[in-house]
Every structure is written in structure tokens, then in C-alpha cells.
Motif scaffolding. Structure first.
Motif, mmCIF file in Angstrom:
data_model
loop_
_atom_site.group_PDB
_atom_site.id
_atom_site.type_symbol
_atom_site.label_atom_id
_atom_site.label_comp_id
_atom_site.label_asym_id
_atom_site.label_seq_id
_atom_site.Cartn_x
_atom_site.Cartn_y
_atom_site.Cartn_z
ATOM 1 N N LEU A 1 5.823 -14.904 15.093
ATOM 2 C CA LEU A 1 5.378 -14.577 13.745
ATOM 3 C C LEU A 1 6.214 -13.417 13.210
ATOM 4 O O LEU A 1 6.487 -12.451 13.931
ATOM 5 N N LYS A 2 6.625 -13.513 11.948
ATOM 6 C CA LYS A 2 7.398 -12.439 11.334
ATOM 7 C C LYS A 2 6.721 -12.023 10.037
ATOM 8 O O LYS A 2 6.595 -12.818 9.113
ATOM 9 N N CYS A 3 6.247 -10.772 10.008
ATOM 10 C CA CYS A 3 5.541 -10.259 8.832
ATOM 11 C C CYS A 3 6.335 -9.131 8.189
ATOM 12 O O CYS A 3 6.886 -8.278 8.887
ATOM 13 N N GLY A 4 6.366 -9.122 6.871
ATOM 14 C CA GLY A 4 7.031 -8.042 6.146
ATOM 15 C C GLY A 4 6.002 -7.104 5.553
ATOM 16 O O GLY A 4 5.074 -7.546 4.880
ATOM 17 N N ILE A 5 6.141 -5.802 5.816
ATOM 18 C CA ILE A 5 5.246 -4.806 5.220
ATOM 19 C C ILE A 5 5.857 -4.360 3.899
ATOM 20 O O ILE A 5 6.983 -3.863 3.861
ATOM 21 N N VAL A 6 5.123 -4.568 2.810
ATOM 22 C CA VAL A 6 5.628 -4.188 1.492
ATOM 23 C C VAL A 6 4.651 -3.219 0.819
ATOM 24 O O VAL A 6 3.487 -3.132 1.199
ATOM 25 N N GLY A 7 5.141 -2.543 -0.195
ATOM 26 C CA GLY A 7 4.305 -1.624 -0.955
ATOM 27 C C GLY A 7 5.173 -0.714 -1.797
ATOM 28 O O GLY A 7 6.375 -0.587 -1.555
ATOM 29 N N VAL B 1 8.538 -6.181 9.930
ATOM 30 C CA VAL B 1 9.688 -5.674 9.182
ATOM 31 C C VAL B 1 9.201 -4.664 8.151
ATOM 32 O O VAL B 1 8.359 -4.983 7.313
ATOM 33 N N ASP B 2 9.682 -3.438 8.254
ATOM 34 C CA ASP B 2 9.331 -2.398 7.277
ATOM 35 C C ASP B 2 10.321 -2.514 6.129
ATOM 36 O O ASP B 2 11.459 -2.060 6.222
ATOM 37 N N ILE B 3 9.873 -3.142 5.070
ATOM 38 C CA ILE B 3 10.775 -3.445 3.950
ATOM 39 C C ILE B 3 10.815 -2.262 2.983
ATOM 40 O O ILE B 3 9.778 -1.687 2.651
ATOM 41 N N ALA B 4 12.022 -1.918 2.541
ATOM 42 C CA ALA B 4 12.216 -0.751 1.675
ATOM 43 C C ALA B 4 11.242 -0.739 0.507
ATOM 44 O O ALA B 4 10.963 -1.770 -0.083
ATOM 45 N N GLY B 5 10.719 0.444 0.175
ATOM 46 C CA GLY B 5 9.743 0.575 -0.912
ATOM 47 C C GLY B 5 10.241 -0.030 -2.209
ATOM 48 O O GLY B 5 11.370 0.204 -2.625
ATOM 49 N N LEU B 6 9.384 -0.805 -2.834
ATOM 50 C CA LEU B 6 9.764 -1.515 -4.058
ATOM 51 C C LEU B 6 9.510 -0.651 -5.278
ATOM 52 O O LEU B 6 8.560 0.129 -5.310
ATOM 53 N N ALA C 1 4.897 -14.116 6.454
ATOM 54 C CA ALA C 1 3.739 -13.619 5.714
ATOM 55 C C ALA C 1 4.016 -12.202 5.237
ATOM 56 O O ALA C 1 4.878 -11.503 5.779
ATOM 57 N N ILE C 2 3.260 -11.784 4.217
ATOM 58 C CA ILE C 2 3.445 -10.457 3.633
ATOM 59 C C ILE C 2 2.215 -9.595 3.925
ATOM 60 O O ILE C 2 1.076 -10.021 3.691
ATOM 61 N N ILE C 3 2.460 -8.400 4.457
ATOM 62 C CA ILE C 3 1.403 -7.403 4.598
ATOM 63 C C ILE C 3 1.614 -6.398 3.467
ATOM 64 O O ILE C 3 2.582 -5.640 3.469
ATOM 65 N N HIS C 4 0.735 -6.453 2.474
ATOM 66 C CA HIS C 4 0.908 -5.659 1.255
ATOM 67 C C HIS C 4 0.028 -4.414 1.350
ATOM 68 O O HIS C 4 -1.203 -4.503 1.268
ATOM 69 N N VAL C 5 0.657 -3.252 1.543
ATOM 70 C CA VAL C 5 -0.089 -1.999 1.703
ATOM 71 C C VAL C 5 -0.370 -1.379 0.326
ATOM 72 O O VAL C 5 0.543 -1.209 -0.486
#
Length: 367
Positions: free
Chosen positions: A3-9, A71-76, A99-103
Motif C-alpha cells: 500500500l502506498k499512501c500520500g500525506i497531503v495538507g 510519502v510526505d508530499i510537499a505542502g500544497l 490513497a490520500i491521507i489529508h491532514v
């Protein structure tokens, strides 16, 4: 299968703090590993108490849990869809995740200035990111649509299906809705939809980052997010990321459990998050247990025995003969595979058997 999840926020919502918790977390009592592939990617184990219980019986050489890539994705920021900030890199990284983990920030802190200088507003923050992702998806759709319409005009059946899918997505995105709100009946349409890899089609888990006092029951901000998630048919989870970071920094399993008990929590937020992300994608695990190892294998809920055999090796699926299945509870009750056999509790299953979460499997095959 991993499983690959991206943390976004948005910036300063606690996204990196949450990633740091995950990076130093250890699943249950066992010293399972976390490793960093790049500065912003980590592999963490999926918590599964069953593996430890089986290991106590089998005494294997090692325990191999299922893994989840975070994956800690750069702050949007606003304008990311047009390449503002790290926009293009951010959007490219999301496209590669399952999947997206939206903080979302659900705590007060006068030292953290929110863009625009306004008070805490997790719903508005969520909409900023949604808008950027939707704009990028629209760009993808429009680039494809004109091309497929020309091909469809010549009578091409596949292009006509593609146009139907693209127009349905465009209509939703034009209204400010995410692609995941659109569903398709036929397998052909579903295949086209899947192959577009739209950002807003990915399943999402909203993480409400709260203060320590709200870790157990949430607060007014997190309740707004939970109501919004329910309306969307999505999942929401309350986590105090800073507190989780403190828990993760403790050395012993016992100290961590004591800290959790003081907060009134049965399980760490990190563990709950990984389990939720796993179930979000309808992923489950079957187990193989022997002297060499006790290992968890990931499969999609509803898969039959031959497909699950193929997770271990393609030859197992090609030459599938039968599956020997022991229910986890039976293994614990009888204490060994031989005792399970003697009790008549070992199931012999064929190609139509739908594997259940926690099944202990042994595949017979011939290639």
C-alpha cells in the motif's frame, strides 16, 4: 503488493509531524523496521497482533508483517495546479499513490499563522486542496477529451466509451465535485476511468490533527470534518500528531502503552491510521506460518484462493491444485497445525474459495 499512501495538507497543519510519528513508530511489541527510501518516503509495517500470537506458538525464525509506504508530499499552496510552489512535484507524487491521507489543522495555536490570517477553518483548508487537485484533473480530462472525440466521430467503439467517461468526469469537476463521486457500471468504463489516474478519484482519509486534550473525543473543528466526511462517504480519524510524536519517541512498548492509557486511548493514532488506510482500499491479509517465518500477505478483499496464491508466486496461481486453510482462532485454540488436522478443522478448498482476512494458508500447486 504494498500500500502506498500520500500525506497531503496545507503548510503548518502538522503533516510532517505526523510523518515523523510514522517514521519512528514500531508496530506492537515487536521491533519491526521502518526505513527511509528518500527523505520524504518511509516504509512502515501494518500493525497485526495476530502475527505475534502465532509466533508465540510456531517460534519462527522471523516475523514478516505487511508493509505500507508513506510519502510526505510537499505542502500544497494555492496555484499548485499551475506549478506554484512545489506544485508540479506535489501533484506528480500524489498521482503515484493508492490513497490520500489529508491532514487538516483542528487545533488553536496563535504562533501558527494561517494563510490569510483568519482563524482555524479545516473545511476551508480542505477546499483549497480539493480545488487545486480538481483543476489538475480537469487539465488531464480536457487534454484527452478533444482527442477521443475526434476518434469517436469515426465510429471507434473504444473512443466512444472513453468520451462517455471523460464527459462524466468533466461535468462533476466543473461543479467543484471530486472525481471519486462519479461511478461507472460497465467494466469497460471502469477500466478507462482507472487508467486516467485522476488525483481526486483516489480514496481519501481525513486526519483531524487536534491538541492533546482532544485526542480521545475530538473537538468542534474535528466534528465539522467528521460531518463533512460522512456526507462525502469518506473516513475521518482524530489524531494528536504532536502527542503521537512524543509516544513514538518512547523506547519501550510498556511506556508507550502507559502513555496511551493516561490519554484514555486503547491504541495509538498511528496504528489506527495505518489500519484505516488499509481497509480504505479493501485490502486484507492472509498468513503463512512455519518454522522459517510467520508472514502476512496483502490481497484484495473478495479474491479467491488462486489469486491469493499468485501473491506469493505466479507459479502458485498457474499450477494451483488446492488450498489448505486454518482459521486463525482454530490455530490459537488447538496450538499447532497437526492438532488442527486431528480435530478435523483444516479446510481443503478449491479454486472458488474466497479467502477471508486472517486465514492461515498453505497452497498446493504443480507447474
Amino acid at each position: 503488493m504494498s500500500l502506498k499512501c500520500g500525506i497531503v495538507g496545507l503548510p503548518n497543519v502538522g503533516k510532517s509531524t505526523l510523518f515523523n510519528c510514522l517514521s519512528s513508530a514500531k508496530a506492537q511489541a515487536a521491533n519491526f523496521p521502518f526505513c527511509t527510501i528518500e527523505p520524504n518516503i518511509g516504509v512502515i509495517t501494518v500493525p497485526d497482533e495476530r502475527l505475534n500470537k502465532l509466533a508465540e506458538i510456531v517460534h519462527p525464525g522471523r516475523i514478516v508483517p505487511a508493509t505500507c509506504e508513506i510519502v510526505d508530499i510537499a505542502g500544497l499552496v494555492k496555484g499548485a495546479s499551475k506549478g506554484e510552489g512545489l506544485g508540479n512535484k506535489f501533484l506528480g507524487n500524489i498521482r503515484e499513490t493508492d490513497a490520500i491521507i489529508h491532514v487538516l489543522r483542528c487545533f488553536d495555536d496563535e504562533n501558527i499563522v494561517r494563510e490569510g490570517g483568519t482563524s482555524v477553518d479545516p473545511i476551508e483548508d480542505k477546499e483549497v486542496i480539493d480545488t487545486e487537485l480538481q483543476l489538475k484533473d480537469l487539465e488531464t480530462i480536457e487534454a484527452q477529451l478533444s482527442k477521443q472525440q475526434k476518434i469517436a466521430a469515426s465510429g471507434n467503439k473504444d473512443a466512444k466509451i472513453a468520451v462517455t467517461v471523460l464527459e462524466a468526469y468533466k461535468a462533476a469537476l466543473d461543479k467543484g465535485q471530486n472525481a471519486r463521486t462519479v461511478t461507472f457500471e460497465s467494466k469497460e468504463e471502469q477500466k478507462v476511468a482507472h487508467d486516467l489516474f485522476l488525483l481526486t478519484a483516489k480514496p481519501v482519509l481525513y486526519v483531524c490533527n487536534v491538541d492533546e486534550n482532544s485526542a480521545k473525543n475530538g473537538n468542534e473543528y474535528s466534528r465539522k470534518v467528521e460531518a463533512m466526511a460522512t456526507e462525502e462517504g469518506a473516513e475521518a480519524l482524530v489524531i494528536a500528531a504532536k502527542t503521537e510524536e512524543d509516544i513514538a519517541s518512547l523506547d519501550s512498548y510498556e511506556d508507550k502503552q502507559m502513555f496511551l492509557e493516561e490519554l484514555g486511548l486503547a491504541e495509538s493514532g498511528v496504528n489506527r491510521l495505518i489500519k484505516k488506510a488499509y481497509s480504505l482500499l479493501n485490502l486484507q491479509t492472509f498468513i503463512t506460518a512455519g518454522e522459517m517465518e510467520v508472514k502476512a500477505w496483502t490481497y484484495h478483499k473478495g479474491w479467491k484462493a488462486p489469486q491469493c496464491a499468485g501473491v506469493i508466486h505466479t507459479d502458485f496461481e498457474k499450477g494451483f491444485i488446492r488450498a489448505e486453510v486454518i482459521k486463525y482462532e482454530d490455530y490459537l485454540q488447538y496450538g499447532s497445525e497437526s492438532a488442527v488436522r486431528e480435530a478435523g478443522k483444516l479446510g481443503i478448498e478449491g479454486k472458488e474459495y474466497v479467502v477471508q482476512d486472517g486465514d492461515i494458508m498453505h497452497f498446493r500447486f504443480n507447474v
